[in-house]
Design a protein around this motif. Sequence first.
Motif, short mmCIF file in Angstrom:
data_model
loop_
_atom_site.label_atom_id
_atom_site.label_comp_id
_atom_site.label_asym_id
_atom_site.label_seq_id
_atom_site.Cartn_x
_atom_site.Cartn_y
_atom_site.Cartn_z
N ASN A 20 0.83 -1.21 0.00
CA ASN A 20 0.00 0.00 0.00
C ASN A 20 0.86 1.26 0.00
N TRP A 21 2.03 1.20 0.65
CA TRP A 21 2.95 2.34 0.63
C TRP A 21 3.40 2.62 -0.81
N THR A 22 3.73 1.58 -1.56
CA THR A 22 4.15 1.74 -2.95
C THR A 22 3.01 2.29 -3.79
N VAL A 23 1.81 1.76 -3.62
CA VAL A 23 0.63 2.26 -4.35
C VAL A 23 0.42 3.73 -4.05
N GLY A 51 -8.76 -3.65 -2.73
CA GLY A 51 -10.05 -4.03 -3.31
C GLY A 51 -10.87 -2.81 -3.70
N TRP A 52 -10.91 -1.82 -2.80
CA TRP A 52 -11.63 -0.58 -3.09
C TRP A 52 -11.00 0.13 -4.28
N LEU A 53 -9.66 0.18 -4.31
CA LEU A 53 -8.96 0.85 -5.39
C LEU A 53 -9.26 0.19 -6.74
N HIS A 54 -9.33 -1.12 -6.76
CA HIS A 54 -9.67 -1.84 -7.99
C HIS A 54 -11.08 -1.48 -8.45
N PRO A 61 -10.54 5.61 -13.79
CA PRO A 61 -10.74 5.98 -15.19
C PRO A 61 -11.18 4.85 -16.10
N GLY A 62 -11.44 3.65 -15.56
CA GLY A 62 -11.69 2.49 -16.41
C GLY A 62 -13.10 2.25 -16.86
N GLY A 63 -14.02 3.18 -16.62
CA GLY A 63 -15.41 2.98 -17.00
C GLY A 63 -15.66 3.18 -18.49
#
Length: 179
Positions: A20-23, A51-54, A61-63
Amino acid sequence: MVSTKPRIEPGRLRELGPVNWTVWQVISRAAGTADAHLFSTLGRTGGLFRGWLHYSGRLMPGGRLPRYETELAILRVAHLRDCDYETDHHIRLGRRAGITPEILDRLRTGPQAPGWSPRERALLTAVDQLVRTRDLDDTTWSALAAHYDERRLIEIVLLVNQYEGLASTITTLRIQTDH
């Protein structure tokens, strides 16, 4: 008066863990900030954050909605919820998608402002109703359905509710803006 002190301080390597630090580091750099507070705070939840980020990333932006319309909806939610963090972040992202200062002014007025196309007006009316009533009446649904297929209609409802819920999270946790 509502306190502006964060209820949960943004995490660092120890609180976030290495993944999560890298993300958080990557997202912060991409956002042009040293600390994207939303991500350094939510990153404290471990796998739930990823999971939330996905899920969130699949909407934006993936919609499938055009990015301009996605940003219109998000910025309207942020305005209705008076969420400075969401507003600040999405003004920056919205610029890349064609959201001009003039459009931002119209967004603050809402769907009744002159200058919206019928499609934009239908979208913004739906955003307002979803945020205010948690539902869409038949007239608003029909107006929206005149411009979007079923997949995008579902996506609009999910997108608005995602950003409305995120505004609640940001407000409740008192997450500070990034600058």
